[in-house]
Write a protein that holds these residues in place. Structure first.
Motif, PDB file in Angstrom:
ATOM      1  N   UNK A 165       0.819  -1.212   0.000  1.00 31.33           N
ATOM      2  CA  UNK A 165       0.000   0.000   0.000  1.00 31.33           C
ATOM      3  C   UNK A 165       0.853   1.261   0.000  1.00 31.33           C
ATOM      4  N   UNK A 166       0.174   2.364  -0.285  1.00 37.28           N
ATOM      5  CA  UNK A 166       0.810   3.678  -0.227  1.00 37.28           C
ATOM      6  C   UNK A 166      -0.252   4.686   0.174  1.00 37.28           C
ATOM      7  N   UNK A 167       0.173   5.871   0.568  1.00 36.84           N
ATOM      8  CA  UNK A 167      -0.759   6.916   0.961  1.00 36.84           C
ATOM      9  C   UNK A 167      -0.096   7.860   1.947  1.00 36.84           C
ATOM     10  N   UNK A 168      -0.754   8.952   2.296  1.00 38.66           N
ATOM     11  CA  UNK A 168      -0.151   9.947   3.195  1.00 38.66           C
ATOM     12  C   UNK A 168       0.239   9.405   4.562  1.00 38.66           C
ATOM     13  N   UNK A 174       5.637   0.118   5.026  1.00 39.04           N
ATOM     14  CA  UNK A 174       5.260  -0.020   3.619  1.00 39.04           C
ATOM     15  C   UNK A 174       6.503   0.082   2.750  1.00 39.04           C
ATOM     16  N   UNK A 175       6.662  -0.849   1.804  1.00 36.99           N
ATOM     17  CA  UNK A 175       7.795  -0.782   0.887  1.00 36.99           C
ATOM     18  C   UNK A 175       7.848   0.571   0.188  1.00 36.99           C
ATOM     19  N   UNK A 176       6.682   1.052  -0.218  1.00 35.49           N
ATOM     20  CA  UNK A 176       6.622   2.264  -1.024  1.00 35.49           C
ATOM     21  C   UNK A 176       6.605   3.544  -0.186  1.00 35.49           C
ATOM     22  N   UNK A 177       6.207   3.438   1.080  1.00 37.32           N
ATOM     23  CA  UNK A 177       6.069   4.617   1.919  1.00 37.32           C
ATOM     24  C   UNK A 177       7.335   5.436   2.046  1.00 37.32           C
ATOM     25  N   UNK A 178       8.448   4.779   2.355  1.00 42.12           N
ATOM     26  CA  UNK A 178       9.711   5.496   2.532  1.00 42.12           C
ATOM     27  C   UNK A 178      10.243   6.016   1.197  1.00 42.12           C
ATOM     28  N   UNK A 179       9.934   5.318   0.103  1.00 49.02           N
ATOM     29  CA  UNK A 179      10.363   5.774  -1.222  1.00 49.02           C
ATOM     30  C   UNK A 179       9.704   7.107  -1.567  1.00 49.02           C
ATOM     31  N   UNK A 180       8.396   7.174  -1.400  1.00 45.56           N
ATOM     32  CA  UNK A 180       7.670   8.395  -1.730  1.00 45.56           C
ATOM     33  C   UNK A 180       8.038   9.529  -0.780  1.00 45.56           C
ATOM     34  N   UNK A 181       8.289   9.196   0.471  1.00 45.63           N
ATOM     35  CA  UNK A 181       8.680  10.226   1.436  1.00 45.63           C
ATOM     36  C   UNK A 181      10.007  10.864   1.029  1.00 45.63           C
ATOM     37  N   UNK A 182      10.969  10.039   0.597  1.00 42.49           N
ATOM     38  CA  UNK A 182      12.269  10.566   0.173  1.00 42.49           C
ATOM     39  C   UNK A 182      12.131  11.417  -1.091  1.00 42.49           C
ATOM     40  N   UNK A 183      11.332  10.959  -2.048  1.00 40.90           N
ATOM     41  CA  UNK A 183      11.125  11.734  -3.269  1.00 40.90           C
ATOM     42  C   UNK A 183      10.467  13.069  -2.943  1.00 40.90           C
ATOM     43  N   UNK A 184       9.485  13.055  -2.051  1.00 44.19           N
ATOM     44  CA  UNK A 184       8.801  14.290  -1.669  1.00 44.19           C
ATOM     45  C   UNK A 184       9.762  15.284  -1.023  1.00 44.19           C
ATOM     46  N   UNK A 185      10.749  14.751  -0.282  1.00 42.70           N
ATOM     47  CA  UNK A 185      11.705  15.608   0.409  1.00 42.70           C
ATOM     48  C   UNK A 185      12.877  16.018  -0.477  1.00 42.70           C
ATOM     49  N   UNK A 186      12.903  15.532  -1.716  1.00 41.88           N
ATOM     50  CA  UNK A 186      13.997  15.868  -2.621  1.00 41.88           C
ATOM     51  C   UNK A 186      15.287  15.169  -2.279  1.00 41.88           C
ATOM     52  N   UNK A 187      15.190  13.966  -1.705  1.00 40.31           N
ATOM     53  CA  UNK A 187      16.370  13.204  -1.321  1.00 40.31           C
ATOM     54  C   UNK A 187      16.532  11.985  -2.226  1.00 40.31           C
TER      55      UNK A 187
END
Length: 323
Positions: A165-168, A174-187
């Motif tokens: 899963x993914x979401x705010x 979540x496998x995808x949770x940390x990926x999206x968080x890093x992308x959102x932070x520009x890391x």
């Protein structure tokens, strides 16, 4: 459903379900170990008057009973890290069920797809043979047997199975949770598994709506229910959408067996991901036929919309914390 208690309310699924219940006007008790995280959850929801915060340890059934406050449905969303699963998952579930047995209430247990093992049909129904070949899959199957055990005569339980899963509200579980968080932070971001193979992901707000619908149906208890996502999407496409939403194009590095094993030398949980990599090469796709037949249409936010909303929410949250 007039009043509910959410065990593990500050986790990814727990927070999404708590938010959905609050939106529906259900009197809700958010149960978790951290007062700070519970207060952050409440603040993010606007501190609604029908939300109560309860600090406690889900491994202690007495603490759950003491905080349940007349709830008629218990959502079991608490989980354990991969490297503690064998030792703690079933004791955690037994504690929750012992509390539910004493309270004589309904239980909605949120779980994943690991007990199914390798896919034997294109769309995996609730009748798919459960033949897990991994340690975690076998533990999860034992967990299911415990939940549906005849030991519990006063508590009614259902298991709701979600794909990745993914979401705010998704976090490191979540496998995808940390990926999206890093992308959102520009890391620089890490992506677990094969980025080319399309896989199923469910948007947590969608899942929460469907879980809440199931919880209201008496006939749904005593059964397994699969909650599908909005289709299949590759890691490359996820990253493309997330980068466009974030305005950043920092590197995203795929993690396979070698990379995970090296990280596992300092992070035990990453080492445990290795045996589940088969799901990124030969992914399972859940069938929603049973849900559609007995409950109604599948709620499925398109990936473009869901991933964009998630990244924007993560960016706003980071900014808010800096103020």
């Amino acid at each position: 459903m007039e009043k509910a208690i959410v065990i593990g309310a500050t986790g990814g699924t727990g927070a999404a379900i708590t938010e959905e219940l609050v939106k529906r006007g259900v009197s809700t008790i958010a149960f978790g170990r951290s007062r700070q995280k519970l207060e952050q959850l409440a603040e993010g929801l606007g501190n609604p008057t029908h939300l109560t915060l309860a600090v406690g340890d889900a491994l202690c059934s007495k603490e759950i009973v003491a905080q349940a406050g007349g709830a008629d449905v218990l959502f079991h969303c608490a989980n354990v890290p991969y490297h503690e699963m064998a030792a703690k998952l079933i004791p955690l579930g037994e504690s929750v069920m012992e509390a539910a047995e004493q309270l004589a209430i309904k239980v909605v247990a949120i779980d994943g797809i690991y007990p199914y093992g390798k896919k034997q049909m294109d769309l995996v129904t609730e009748e798919h043979p459960k033949q897990p070949h991994t340690k975690k899959g076998k533990v999860r199957l034992d967990y299911e047997r415990m939940l549906f055990s005849k030991r519990w005569s006063n508590a009614k339980v259902m298991i709701v199975r979600l794909p990745d899963y993914y979401g705010p509200t998704a976090n490191e579980a979540s496998y995808l949770g940390s990926t999206l968080e890093a992308i959102a932070a520009g890391k620089m971001a890490l992506f677990v598994g094969n980025m080319h193979v399309p896989r199923e992901f469910v948007y947590l707000p969608d899942a929460a709506k469907m879980v809440a619908e199931l919880a209201c149906k008496d006939f749904a208890y005593g059964q397994n229910w699969n909650i599908p996502g909005a289709g299949l999407i590759s890691g490359r496409e996820i990253v493309r959408i997330a980068r466009a939403a974030s305005g950043h194009a920092n590197p995203v590095i795929p993690l396979k067996k070698l990379g995970l094993s090296l990280l596992g030398m300092s992070m035990p949980v990453m080492k445990e991901v290795v045996e589940m990599l088969y799901l990124t090469e030969e992914p399972l796709t859940l069938s929603g036929d049973k849900y559609k037949r007995f409950i109604g249409p599948i709620t499925a936010t398109p990936f473009q919309e869901g991933i964009t909303s998630t990244v924007l929410a993560l960016k706003e949250r980071k900014f808010s914390f800096k103020l």
